[in-house]
Design a protein around this motif. Structure first.
Motif, short mmCIF file in Angstrom:
data_model
loop_
_atom_site.label_atom_id
_atom_site.label_comp_id
_atom_site.label_asym_id
_atom_site.label_seq_id
_atom_site.Cartn_x
_atom_site.Cartn_y
_atom_site.Cartn_z
N ASP A 5 -22.29 29.55 -4.23
CA ASP A 5 -22.23 30.33 -5.33
C ASP A 5 -21.01 30.42 -6.00
N VAL A 6 -19.87 30.16 -5.74
CA VAL A 6 -18.42 30.31 -5.73
C VAL A 6 -17.44 29.58 -5.24
N ALA A 7 -16.92 28.86 -6.43
CA ALA A 7 -15.67 28.00 -6.48
C ALA A 7 -15.09 27.69 -7.56
N PRO A 8 -14.01 28.52 -7.13
CA PRO A 8 -12.57 29.28 -7.59
C PRO A 8 -11.85 27.35 -8.25
N PRO A 9 -10.95 27.46 -9.66
CA PRO A 9 -10.14 26.39 -9.31
C PRO A 9 -9.39 26.85 -8.15
N PRO A 10 -8.56 24.99 -8.07
CA PRO A 10 -8.05 24.91 -6.71
C PRO A 10 -6.33 25.33 -6.63
N ASP A 11 -6.41 26.43 -5.32
CA ASP A 11 -5.01 26.58 -5.55
C ASP A 11 -3.95 25.67 -5.08
N ARG A 12 -3.25 25.19 -6.40
CA ARG A 12 -2.17 23.99 -5.99
C ARG A 12 -0.49 25.07 -5.39
N LEU A 13 -0.59 24.12 -4.61
CA LEU A 13 0.46 24.95 -3.76
C LEU A 13 1.74 23.82 -3.98
N ALA A 14 1.89 22.39 -4.77
CA ALA A 14 2.64 21.60 -4.42
C ALA A 14 2.88 20.69 -5.93
N ASP A 15 3.34 20.09 -6.08
CA ASP A 15 3.00 19.32 -7.57
C ASP A 15 1.85 18.08 -7.19
N ARG A 16 1.91 18.04 -6.39
CA ARG A 16 0.32 16.88 -5.71
C ARG A 16 -0.44 17.52 -4.72
N VAL A 17 -0.18 18.53 -4.39
CA VAL A 17 -1.00 19.52 -3.24
C VAL A 17 -1.54 20.02 -3.92
N GLN A 18 -2.69 20.65 -3.28
CA GLN A 18 -3.44 21.74 -4.07
C GLN A 18 -4.67 21.91 -2.92
N LEU A 19 -5.21 23.15 -2.39
CA LEU A 19 -6.12 23.77 -1.71
C LEU A 19 -7.61 23.96 -2.25
N ARG A 20 -8.25 23.75 -1.91
CA ARG A 20 -9.89 23.51 -2.74
C ARG A 20 -10.83 24.31 -1.59
N THR A 21 -11.06 25.53 -2.09
CA THR A 21 -12.25 26.48 -1.68
C THR A 21 -13.81 26.92 -2.42
N ARG A 22 -14.45 26.89 -1.73
CA ARG A 22 -15.69 26.53 -1.67
C ARG A 22 -16.59 27.64 -0.83
N PHE A 23 -17.69 28.71 -1.97
CA PHE A 23 -17.91 29.14 -0.41
C PHE A 23 -18.81 30.23 -1.05
N SER A 24 -20.26 30.43 0.10
CA SER A 24 -21.41 30.91 -0.25
C SER A 24 -22.29 32.10 0.47
N THR A 25 -22.17 32.97 -0.35
CA THR A 25 -22.89 34.65 0.58
C THR A 25 -23.87 35.01 0.76
#
Length: 124
Positions: A5-25
């Protein structure tokens, strides 16, 4: 892949690193989630480590009965599973997973870079 249900854009932590988060409630309670640290390698985002909870998916995990675990990836495949907690409510597991990936991203990335022979990698 599961639709969340919720899939925000990935959170860029560095040039080649990101955190991808997906969830439903469901009524304010996390019903399923996937939080994954990723590294840009060979023209694609590669899994480094992943937390997930989806009791209804084929092969899915239910952290409320199995506990929270971390999937560790190497060479594009799941290398091992690290058990983190015993059974835990999904909301608490989601929060703990997100906190762990923010707090330990550098350690996870350094290990990934070492495994893949990457020198002068991500600058976290």
């Amino acid at each position: 892949m599961t639709d969340y249900d919720v899939a925000p854009p990935p959170d860029r932590l560095a040039d080649r690193v990101q955190l991808r988060t997906r969830f439903s409630t469901d009524s304010g309670t996390v019903s399923r989630f996937m939080i994954q640290l990723e590294y840009w390698l060979d023209g694609a985002w590669r899994e480094v480590v992943r937390y997930d909870h989806d009791r209804d998916a084929a092969g899915g995990h239910d952290i409320t009965t199995e506990g929270l675990h971390l999937d560790v990836y190497r060479d594009g495949d799941k290398h091992r599973l690290e058990q983190i907690t015993g059974p835990i409510p999904a909301n608490e597991g989601f929060t703990a997973a997100e906190a762990d990936l923010h707090e330990n991203a550098e350690r996870y990335i350094r290990r990934f870079e070492s495994w893949h022979g990457i020198n002068n990698g991500a600058n976290l």
